[in-house]
Design an enzyme around this catalytic site. Structure first.
Site, PDB file in Angstrom:
ATOM      1  N   LYS A 262       1.603   2.037   7.324  1.00 56.40           N
ATOM      2  CA  LYS A 262       1.970   1.267   8.513  1.00 56.40           C
ATOM      3  C   LYS A 262       2.845   2.088   9.450  1.00 56.40           C
ATOM      4  CE  LYS A 262       0.872  -2.185   9.415  1.00 56.40           C
ATOM      5  NZ  LYS A 262      -0.370  -2.507  10.174  1.00 56.40           N
TER       6      LYS A 262
ATOM      7  N   GLU B 232      -5.864   4.787  13.758  1.00 60.34           N
ATOM      8  CA  GLU B 232      -6.772   3.828  14.394  1.00 60.34           C
ATOM      9  C   GLU B 232      -7.500   4.380  15.607  1.00 60.34           C
ATOM     10  OE1 GLU B 232      -2.763   3.020  16.403  1.00 60.34           O
ATOM     11  OE2 GLU B 232      -3.471   3.515  14.384  1.00 60.34           O
TER      12      GLU B 232
ATOM     13  N   ASP C 163      -2.538  -6.756  14.964  1.00 54.55           N
ATOM     14  CA  ASP C 163      -1.922  -5.425  15.044  1.00 54.55           C
ATOM     15  C   ASP C 163      -1.933  -4.890  16.470  1.00 54.55           C
ATOM     16  OD1 ASP C 163      -0.876  -4.684  12.593  1.00 54.55           O
ATOM     17  OD2 ASP C 163      -2.802  -4.060  11.792  1.00 54.55           O
TER      18      ASP C 163
ATOM     19  N   ARG D  70       0.832  -1.196   0.000  1.00 57.52           N
ATOM     20  CA  ARG D  70       0.000   0.000   0.000  1.00 57.52           C
ATOM     21  C   ARG D  70       0.876   1.259   0.000  1.00 57.52           C
ATOM     22  NH1 ARG D  70      -3.614  -1.489   5.172  1.00 57.52           N
ATOM     23  NH2 ARG D  70      -1.600  -2.397   5.746  1.00 57.52           N
TER      24      ARG D  70
ATOM     25  N   HIS E 281      -0.651   1.670  16.221  1.00 61.95           N
ATOM     26  CA  HIS E 281      -0.842   0.449  17.025  1.00 61.95           C
ATOM     27  C   HIS E 281       0.245   0.350  18.100  1.00 61.95           C
ATOM     28  CE1 HIS E 281      -3.928  -0.858  14.221  1.00 61.95           C
ATOM     29  NE2 HIS E 281      -3.082  -0.693  13.224  1.00 61.95           N
TER      30      HIS E 281
ATOM     31  N   TYR F 232      -1.058   4.705  10.667  1.00 59.80           N
ATOM     32  CA  TYR F 232      -1.399   3.707  11.682  1.00 59.80           C
ATOM     33  C   TYR F 232      -0.192   3.544  12.600  1.00 59.80           C
ATOM     34  CZ  TYR F 232      -5.522   2.169   9.024  1.00 59.80           C
ATOM     35  OH  TYR F 232      -6.734   2.110   8.378  1.00 59.80           O
TER      36      TYR F 232
END
Length: 371
Positions: free
Chosen positions: A75, A118, A270, A15, A96, A94
């Protein structure tokens, strides 16, 4: 503002943080967009597409990190990327953080301001930047689970829909949110016998009203969960506590009670995973065996369908990205409390309670960070 988008370097992550359309919107708003060469190739976007949108192609990630005011990714930044972050720089991606103390410490030491996709919220109490990837991961889960169930891959050798005279696979989905709903729909569409477990009676009523007899619902008590798990060919973990580590719902000791060759698909990986025996894997080597139970725990499942995922994510992140660029992060977060909910790190301070609780770290309120 100078907005930088480096190429993703997490293994098998195809991505990209900005689509050409998003780049064009930012340029139309008067911003400079810097795209690392080849960043969009995995999602089907060429450098020429970004150039046509008004973006500038940059040779290296180091140059992007050195010059951009805001870094937009998909990511969490990898260790080498975290070393390039600097004080006052804005990171929008993101994160996490709850199961990742190393990343958290690096972000705090960098002095950057980090807003996590998120944990951004909406007026309905949803997570609008997590939802599109949850939809993708949910729809992928039965597909990859069916592959894991094939005997050649270590599974039970059970076909999802069965055939005349042979019953279908039994699938248990733990969690009736976005991931769980999409997983249940696809698994049922493949002909499986599907049960969704959840603790919210209101959510189960909604699922029953919306999907009728497509799949069943059941209350997610500990006893009920293991009882259904014992009979399952596939268990899909789809639980989420926003920003926090996922609860462990099936212990290692309980694996001996499951059917040999059953498939566990942990979409919560994740956030640390919802099975005690879960550990993150990659698309290159996605499945491993613990006590005869096959675990599929790929931490970036949507990366397998990179074009669909990139466009879906870009549609969701674009308005927030533009607000941050147009107003600066402080004004954008002041104007939008839902965007402020995404603030996880600022100037060496942790600003998200669930992450601090999971990691045993001190936290300040995001409102205090604004000041």
């Amino acid at each position: 503002m100078k907005i930088g988008c480096p190429k993703e370097i997490k293994p098998q992550e195809f991505r990209v943080g900005m689509t050409p359309n998003a780049a064009q919107e930012a340029v139309n708003h008067g911003h400079s967009v810097l795209i690392e060469t080849g960043a969009g190739v995995g999602a089907g976007f060429e450098d020429a597409d970004y150039t046509a949108a008004g973006a500038q192609i940059i040779d290296t990630a180091a140059e992007i990190f050195a010059t951009a005011d805001m870094i937009v990714k998909v990511k969490e930044p990898q260790a080498v990327e975290r070393k390039m972050l600097r004080e006052g720089q804005l990171l929008f991606t993101y994160l996490h953080l709850a199961p990742d103390p190393d990343q958290t410490r690096d972000l705090l030491e960098s002095g950057c301001t980090a807003i996590a996709y998120e944990t951004v919220t909406d007026a309905a109490g949803g997570l609008p930047l997590l939802a599109p990837m949850s939809e993708v991961a949910g729809r992928l889960a039965p597909q990859v689970g069916a592959w894991t169930l094939q005997k050649a891959n270590g599974g039970r050798g059970v076909l999802m829909g069965g055939v005349p005279g042979v019953g279908p696979a039994r699938v248990v989905v733990i969690g009736g949110g976005v991931v769980g709903t999409h997983a249940a729909r696809i698994a049922a569409g493949m002909g499986a016998d599907v049960t969704v477990l959840d603790r919210s009676l209101a959510r189960m009523r909604y699922l029953d009203d919306a999907f009728g007899g497509t799949f069943k619902t059941s209350y997610a008590s500990a006893g009920n969960t293991i009882e259904l798990a014992r009979a399952a060919d596939m268990i899909i973990g789809a639980v989420l506590i926003p920003g926090a580590a996922a609860p462990k719902l099936i212990s290692r000791a309980q694996l001996s009670e499951l059917k040999p060759g059953a498939a566990l698909v942990d979409v919560a990986i994740d956030q640390g995973g919802c099975f005690e025996t879960s550990r993150a894997t990659t698309h290159e080597d996605p499945v491993y065996d613990v006590d005869g139970i096959m675990h599929y725990c790929v931490a970036n499942m949507p990366g397998a369908v990179a074009r669909t995922s990139t466009i879906a994510l870009g549609n969701a992140t674009m308005p927030f990205m533009l607000a941050l660029a147009d107003k600066g992060w402080k004004q954008a977060c002041t104007d939008d409390p839902h965007l402020l909910a995404g603030l996880n790190v600022h100037a060496g301070k942790l600003t998200y309670y669930a992450v601090g609780k999971a990691l045993g770290m001190d936290v300040i309120s995001p409102q205090l960070a604004l000041k």
